[in-house]
Design an enzyme around this catalytic site. Sequence first.
Site, PDB file in Angstrom:
ATOM      1  N   GLU A 137       0.851  -1.172   0.000  1.00 28.41           N
ATOM      2  CA  GLU A 137       0.000   0.000   0.000  1.00 28.41           C
ATOM      3  C   GLU A 137       0.898   1.236   0.000  1.00 28.41           C
ATOM      4  OE1 GLU A 137      -2.812   0.389   3.227  1.00 28.41           O
ATOM      5  OE2 GLU A 137      -3.820   2.030   2.226  1.00 28.41           O
ATOM      6  N   ALA A 278       1.338  -0.383  10.846  1.00 27.31           N
ATOM      7  CA  ALA A 278       1.096  -1.767  10.465  1.00 27.31           C
ATOM      8  C   ALA A 278       0.310  -1.793   9.160  1.00 27.31           C
ATOM      9  CB  ALA A 278       0.307  -2.493  11.553  1.00 27.31           C
ATOM     10  N   MET A 279       0.161  -2.994   8.597  1.00 29.55           N
ATOM     11  CA  MET A 279      -0.489  -3.109   7.288  1.00 29.55           C
ATOM     12  C   MET A 279      -1.385  -4.342   7.243  1.00 29.55           C
ATOM     13  SD  MET A 279      -0.963  -1.872   4.340  1.00 29.55           S
ATOM     14  CE  MET A 279      -2.162  -2.674   3.288  1.00 29.55           C
ATOM     15  N   GLU A 280      -2.598  -4.129   6.724  1.00 33.00           N
ATOM     16  CA  GLU A 280      -3.662  -5.130   6.804  1.00 33.00           C
ATOM     17  C   GLU A 280      -3.681  -6.147   5.662  1.00 33.00           C
ATOM     18  OE1 GLU A 280      -4.117  -1.801   6.149  1.00 33.00           O
ATOM     19  OE2 GLU A 280      -5.699  -1.491   4.654  1.00 33.00           O
ATOM     20  N   ASN A 281      -2.543  -6.491   5.055  1.00 32.72           N
ATOM     21  CA  ASN A 281      -2.516  -7.476   3.970  1.00 32.72           C
ATOM     22  C   ASN A 281      -3.404  -8.674   4.290  1.00 32.72           C
ATOM     23  OD1 ASN A 281      -0.138  -5.950   3.028  1.00 32.72           O
ATOM     24  ND2 ASN A 281       0.824  -6.926   4.803  1.00 32.72           N
ATOM     25  N   HIS A 313      -7.210  -2.496  14.837  1.00 25.30           N
ATOM     26  CA  HIS A 313      -7.368  -1.735  13.593  1.00 25.30           C
ATOM     27  C   HIS A 313      -7.094  -2.631  12.371  1.00 25.30           C
ATOM     28  CE1 HIS A 313      -7.103   2.031  11.168  1.00 25.30           C
ATOM     29  NE2 HIS A 313      -6.264   1.304  10.446  1.00 25.30           N
ATOM     30  N   GLU A 314      -5.963  -3.306  12.379  1.00 23.48           N
ATOM     31  CA  GLU A 314      -5.602  -4.129  11.213  1.00 23.48           C
ATOM     32  C   GLU A 314      -6.577  -5.291  11.071  1.00 23.48           C
ATOM     33  OE1 GLU A 314      -3.574  -2.587   9.404  1.00 23.48           O
ATOM     34  OE2 GLU A 314      -2.864  -1.276  11.007  1.00 23.48           O
ATOM     35  N   HIS A 317      -9.788  -4.157   9.531  1.00 28.27           N
ATOM     36  CA  HIS A 317      -9.660  -3.897   8.091  1.00 28.27           C
ATOM     37  C   HIS A 317     -10.086  -5.098   7.249  1.00 28.27           C
ATOM     38  CE1 HIS A 317      -8.149   0.042   7.182  1.00 28.27           C
ATOM     39  NE2 HIS A 317      -6.997  -0.074   7.817  1.00 28.27           N
ATOM     40  N   GLU A 336     -10.098   3.960   6.027  1.00 26.44           N
ATOM     41  CA  GLU A 336      -9.308   4.372   7.193  1.00 26.44           C
ATOM     42  C   GLU A 336     -10.150   5.093   8.244  1.00 26.44           C
ATOM     43  OE1 GLU A 336      -6.764   2.962   7.732  1.00 26.44           O
ATOM     44  OE2 GLU A 336      -5.941   2.387   5.787  1.00 26.44           O
TER      45      GLU A 336
HETATM   46  N1  0A1 Z   1      -3.307   0.756   5.730  1.00 29.15           N
HETATM   47  C1  0A1 Z   1      -2.398   0.832   6.840  1.00 29.15           C
HETATM   48  C2  0A1 Z   1      -1.465   1.980   6.781  1.00 29.15           C
HETATM   49  C3  0A1 Z   1      -0.298   1.897   5.890  1.00 29.15           C
HETATM   50  C4  0A1 Z   1      -0.223   2.722   4.807  1.00 29.15           C
HETATM   51  C5  0A1 Z   1       0.898   2.766   4.020  1.00 29.15           C
HETATM   52  C6  0A1 Z   1       1.952   1.943   4.358  1.00 29.15           C
HETATM   53  O1  0A1 Z   1       3.110   1.965   3.645  1.00 29.15           O
HETATM   54  C7  0A1 Z   1       3.331   3.003   2.820  1.00 29.15           C
HETATM   55  C8  0A1 Z   1       1.881   1.092   5.428  1.00 29.15           C
HETATM   56  C9  0A1 Z   1       0.750   1.070   6.190  1.00 29.15           C
HETATM   57  C10 0A1 Z   1      -3.211   1.070   8.080  1.00 29.15           C
HETATM   58  O2  0A1 Z   1      -4.109   1.897   8.077  1.00 29.15           O
HETATM   59  O3  0A1 Z   1      -2.938   0.451   9.078  1.00 29.15           O
HETATM   60 ZN    ZN Z   2      -5.858   1.500   8.489  1.00 29.17          ZN
END
Ligand code: 0A1
Ligand code: ZN
Length: 889
Positions: A137, A278-281, A313-314, A317, A336
Amino acid sequence: MPQPETTMAKLDATTPQPIQLKDYTPPSFLIDKVDLTFDLEEDHTRVTSRLVLHRNPAHPDARAALQLDGRELELESVKLDGELLDSSRYELDAESLSIAAMPDNAILEIVTVIHPETNTSLNGLYRSGANFYSQCEAEGFRKITYYLDRPDVMARFSTTIVADKQKWPVLLSNGNKVGEGMLDRNRHWVKWVDPFKKPAYLFALVAGKLSLLADRYTTTSGREVALEIWVEPADLDKCAHAMSSVKKSMQWDEQRYGLEYDLDTYMIVAVGDFNMGAMENKGLNIFNTKYVLARADTATDVDFDGIEAVIAHEYFHNWTGNRVTCRDWFQLSLKEGLTVFRDQEFSADMGSAEVCRIDAVRTLRTHQFAEDAGPMAHPIRPESYIEINNFYTVTVYEKGAEVVRMYQTLLGRDGFRKGMDLYFKRHDGQAVTCDDFRAAMADANDYDLGQFARWYSQAGTPVLRVRGQYDAAAQTYTLEVSQSCPATPGQAEKLPFHIPLTLGLVGPDGADLPLQLAGEAEAVAGSRVLSVKEASQTFHFINVAVEPVPSLLRNFSAPVKLDFPYSRPQLVHLLAHDSDAFCRWEAGQTLMLQDLQGLIDAARSGGELELKDDFVAAMRRVLADESLDPALVALMLTLPAETYLADQQDEIDPDAIRAGREAMKLGLARALRSEFKAAYTRMLDSGAYQYEATAVARRSLKNIALAYLSELDESGLMELAERQFAEANNMTDAQAALACLVNWPEGDAALASFASKWADEALVMDKWFTLQASSRRLGVVAKIKALMQHPAFALTNPNKVRSLIGTFVHNNLAGFHAIDGSGYEFAADTLLAVDKLNPQVAARLAGSFNRWKKLEPVRRAHMRAALERVAAHAGLSRDVYEIVSKNLM
Ligand code: 0A1
Ligand code: ZN
């Protein structure tokens, strides 16, 4: 304010151009299926991608070319339906691979080589130590392979990872593991299949030596989910809190929204090099270690809270973001804002709802109101951007969450739930817009949310002006309400917002009066929500037996600035009695702000720095009130940040702000010395550390009492901090004590012992850097520069940059704004150095220039010079270019 002339380079072909929401067009092709193979080696990675595509009937041009996004890729080969294409059959540039002659249905096979081992941007596939991690992302997937890298292209992915088994024993990707085996040269392979369609930004890959904390969860409908937290082996003893947070989150989402997890495995991986939280993959969340690892002796209560919130949060998502995703990045707040609202409601249910709400409001006011008043102001759904990474902002996230909260305030909790149910029913598996969410809320409740749309399109913080008039003879109370919103870049005029105004009328005995509007048959008890929609509106309350004090914007019912001319006795009354904890706290803050402003003005004009008696008396009562939640008492005694005070000034003089704020701390400490000592003693706890609401609340009051006492230059009190530092059985108390000591000579020894004890714990060393970067003893850049040479510091690690440099430029107002401009020179040099490594992190540092036009003239000139120097620098990233160019407009 003088209008600066800019020295930005003239527009040319290389000047980054903005992307506009109004230009949205559907993709020319859609991708049904993606099969990826990653060959991981020390000095390169080969990515083979097989795409099954078909022409998108929704695209206006039925013969449009296929244009795949790609950056920093070495293309090895392209095959179309099995035929190898020579370079005459496609076009290649720095950003894309285009094929003009495309059949309506096709299979493309593309082989690219990438270099994770030299990727310092932490975007795309990168190395952290020996391990591989990905971050896609918003537009990182295009740094892995050529693709339609946009969220409205959703495909089914399979991923095969091939790597040396000794070096990279654990190989993870999205979905379910469907096979594994051995190959030549001691390499092994693992194949993953994700059954859900997803946009490329949710792709993830992790490979390396990692240890596992495993657990299980059974959903309400009986699905067995394997829970896995993967970390560096040394960190395995710091994962228990994260695991319990996962289970709480899963349970809460089932109870509150009827939403269950949908895969057999839910994986979390923690990495020390990460740009964000963090990231919601899908099925494989990747976290900054800061939001996973916690042990009583290494993490504070605030860290424990943060982990619980970010894990939630993650996890949330998975439905709000993944199952239903965004059509384009202008809709970022769709996922978000909604997900932050959900995690805030979760945290409120886990601990004290009142404390959570006040914390959220403080964050919003300190950071988002500032953004809304500066050169980067944008609506929660921006209309244009140069670099999307610059729009992961407090506006999109926190103001976005306030906008979602307003639906709930207007529709009620049940109405909001109905809207959520309809949203999922309509849009599961789709990529949609903020308007689709608003329509679901409106349709499920048969409620007109037409005017509410303006919250998505208009930037700026509205001002709600309220005036009250009591008529004793008629027993009426009349509220005149009017609203306005300041101009923001590109938006001179604003239309009225639909504002929920929650209020109560507080009687002389402190109880809420019944609320009955003219024309209504009956009164309601307590609070009610008024819908404010006009520029000016009047509300008549009848049968008001006594003159009330209005309690306005209860629970902070809208992200606005309230303008009501409270008298000091009225504020004291609300602080003592309001049934709404937010308004009670707010009354105290308003008094505090008034007096802080007086002190700042006095500091500027060389006057006396004295506190007012009624304020001191009110704070004394708060501190002595043992019926109050200690966490609320601590919040009531917490001063607004220096930066927040700066934002209240017409012209910022950082030294006067510091002097005024320090005078208030010292004044309160002197006046309430015995009350602080009593509170400290009352809150002492000799038992083992527990992360639990009551214990957290007690520590917060104890530590704020200690902070005030340490303002007093008395040896007994300094020993109190030293003793707490030496004897603490948890990081909350140790860090709080150290924060007191660092402002005094006693701090040096404590800092040294802290550093030697925690040299191997990266996250604890971050605290050590943060404390020194915020110390008011510092004052000079030289100390920061020296700390940058410390072995624990690294310019390539975002947590380190944020802890030391970010804290200094964003939070240490008087230190950063040294009158000689040395802070600005340092910030410019450092952000240019960081920009070469990691543009996203550099852009965040560039945000420290956002207040420049409001500084007093000497500093303003220095800061402008620093900004212009950055702007003139050749080879600036798009990220930093956008921030500095908007500052100089
Ligand atoms: N979607 C994630 C936030 C996120 C956005 C960008 C990133 O890398 C550029 C990493 C994480 C969240 O809202 O937690
Ligand atoms: Zn988020």
